[in-house]
Scaffold this motif. Structure first.
Motif, PDB file in Angstrom:
ATOM      1  N   LEU A  63      14.113  21.252  11.475  1.00 47.63           N
ATOM      2  CA  LEU A  63      14.884  21.472  12.955  1.00 47.63           C
ATOM      3  C   LEU A  63      16.419  21.762  12.835  1.00 47.63           C
ATOM      4  O   LEU A  63      16.826  21.046  11.776  1.00 47.63           O
ATOM      5  CB  LEU A  63      14.724  20.121  13.587  1.00 47.63           C
ATOM      6  N   VAL A  64      16.829  22.465  13.414  1.00 46.09           N
ATOM      7  CA  VAL A  64      18.277  22.766  13.431  1.00 46.09           C
ATOM      8  C   VAL A  64      18.839  22.255  14.675  1.00 46.09           C
ATOM      9  O   VAL A  64      18.345  22.857  15.607  1.00 46.09           O
ATOM     10  CB  VAL A  64      18.711  24.090  12.967  1.00 46.09           C
ATOM     11  N   GLY A  65      19.943  21.709  14.732  1.00 49.15           N
ATOM     12  CA  GLY A  65      20.867  21.145  15.964  1.00 49.15           C
ATOM     13  C   GLY A  65      22.082  21.787  15.989  1.00 49.15           C
ATOM     14  O   GLY A  65      22.813  21.847  15.017  1.00 49.15           O
ATOM     15  N   ARG A  66      22.595  22.256  17.354  1.00 45.53           N
ATOM     16  CA  ARG A  66      24.133  22.584  17.412  1.00 45.53           C
ATOM     17  C   ARG A  66      24.938  21.750  16.844  1.00 45.53           C
ATOM     18  O   ARG A  66      26.017  22.177  16.229  1.00 45.53           O
ATOM     19  CB  ARG A  66      24.424  23.383  18.930  1.00 45.53           C
ATOM     20  N   ASN A  67      25.034  20.571  17.271  1.00 49.57           N
ATOM     21  CA  ASN A  67      25.649  19.563  16.984  1.00 49.57           C
ATOM     22  C   ASN A  67      25.291  18.813  15.824  1.00 49.57           C
ATOM     23  O   ASN A  67      25.609  17.498  15.638  1.00 49.57           O
ATOM     24  CB  ASN A  67      26.314  18.738  18.097  1.00 49.57           C
ATOM     25  N   LEU A  68      24.010  19.051  14.999  1.00 44.17           N
ATOM     26  CA  LEU A  68      23.564  18.274  14.053  1.00 44.17           C
ATOM     27  C   LEU A  68      23.433  18.888  12.751  1.00 44.17           C
ATOM     28  O   LEU A  68      23.440  18.205  11.438  1.00 44.17           O
ATOM     29  CB  LEU A  68      22.216  17.460  14.474  1.00 44.17           C
TER      30      LEU A  68
END
Length: 345
Positions: free
Chosen positions: A158-163
């Motif tokens: 999983l990749v997050g914009r703010n993570l």
């Protein structure tokens, strides 16, 4: 009331230590059952038989708990303060995956989940919850994507914009019906950095992983000797692999780890292979007490260290390997003989 409850829940989750929270339904991931079935049929799960044995629950959150109405997904960052790729260029040192360089996250995250869950039940005493952290048949990454925490990148993580890529996931299943969050579109674009970085070519195609070639599987999950084809590819990675995570461009937006127990222990950032190889069972358990590394036990750990020694090209480590060629653990002895042969060539 549910919208107000969710807003308050978000505040409580952040007070408990989580950075992001999202909500989805158990029915929001209909694609995972077929994908999991295909994955297992192709044998890409390797020797992780538990994936096949509990496939019905893993592939269907509704079957896991039919009464659940909402899945609350929570993220907690463990972003490293150092560059985890630096150690790859130090052949006499060991590379341990960032998440395992201090305390075991399972216990920490589960306590936080229970704290949030208790608060939720205080608000709705007639409802129920169940909390999960990686050890139950829950497909956390697809659920987190459905809950709007990010998207599954080409490396399947999983990749997050703010993570960025560095965060743990936990879930709270509940009979409470909460408002859901908007799914975030996939934002990998034409980037293939994670695929290109993999030392063992474990990605047959973007968004697909063959665990049988993955260094995390080979060094952590696989019991017995590692196939000789893969041993040189391990380099000095003795517990997991961070390459595909470390090169992700989205990490420039990663949040700092707030939990000090995730900050790397100085002695685990780049430990000496020579010192790790000679650990007996008691010394191994003492060194990795409270660490996820402890679960692979001394035999598998020293096996990995010896593969790294064989890959080091450092002739001074030959004597260390030679001293383990008659180890009581046959797999360790085999790895030691392989290392000796590599350093004698």
């Amino acid at each position: 009331m549910s919208a107000e409850l969710k807003a308050r829940l978000t505040e409580v989750a952040k007070e408990a230590g989580f950075s992001n929270i999202g909500v989805c339904r158990t029915s929001d991931v209909p694609q995972i059952a077929e994908r999991l079935k295909t994955y297992v049929a192709q044998g890409r799960h390797g020797k992780m038989q538990w994936m096949a044995e509990r496939m019905n629950w893993r592939g269907s959150p509704q079957d896991l708990w039919p009464d659940a109405r909402s899945v609350i997904m929570l993220a907690e960052p463990y972003t490293p303060e150092h560059d985890p790729m630096d150690v790859i260029g130090m052949p006499d040192r060991a590379a341990i995956s960032v998440y395992a360089q201090n305390r075991d996250y399972h216990e920490i995250v589960k306590k936080r989940l229970k704290r949030v869950g208790r608060w939720l039940l205080e608000q709705a005493p007639d409802e129920q919850i169940k909390v999960f952290v990686d050890t139950a048949p829950v497909m956390e990454k697809p659920l987190a994507a459905a809950a709007g925490l990010g998207w599954q990148g080409k490396h399947t993580n999983l990749v997050g914009r703010n993570l960025g890529s560095w965060f743990f996931l936990g879930s709270i299943f509940t009979t409470i019906e909460l408002p859901t969050d908007t799914v975030e579109p996939e934002n990998c674009g034409s980037c293939t950095a994670c695929l290109d970085a993999c030392p063992t070519d474990a990605f047959p195609a973007p968004y697909q992983l063959d665990a049988r070639r993955c260094i995390s599987y080979l060094t952590i999950e696989l019991d017995g000797p590692v196939d000789e084809e893969f041993r040189p590819m391990l380099g000095n990675r003795i517990y997991g692999c961070d390459d595909c995570l470390a090169v992700c461009p989205w990490n420039k937006f990663a949040q700092e780890a707030r939990e000090m127990r995730y900050v790397a222990r100085e002695d685990l950032i780049a430990p000496k292979l020579a010192e790790l190889a000679v650990l007996d069972d008691a010394a191994f358990r003492a060194m990795f007490s409270g660490s996820p590394v402890k679960r692979i036990k001394r035999g598998r750990f020293v096996r990995n260290v010896l593969y790294a020694i064989g890959n080091s090209g450092d002739a001074s480590l030959r004597e260390v390997a030679l001293g383990l060629t008659d180890d009581a653990d046959a797999v360790v002895a085999d790895a030691a003989r392989w290392a000796v042969s590599r350093l004698s060539a």
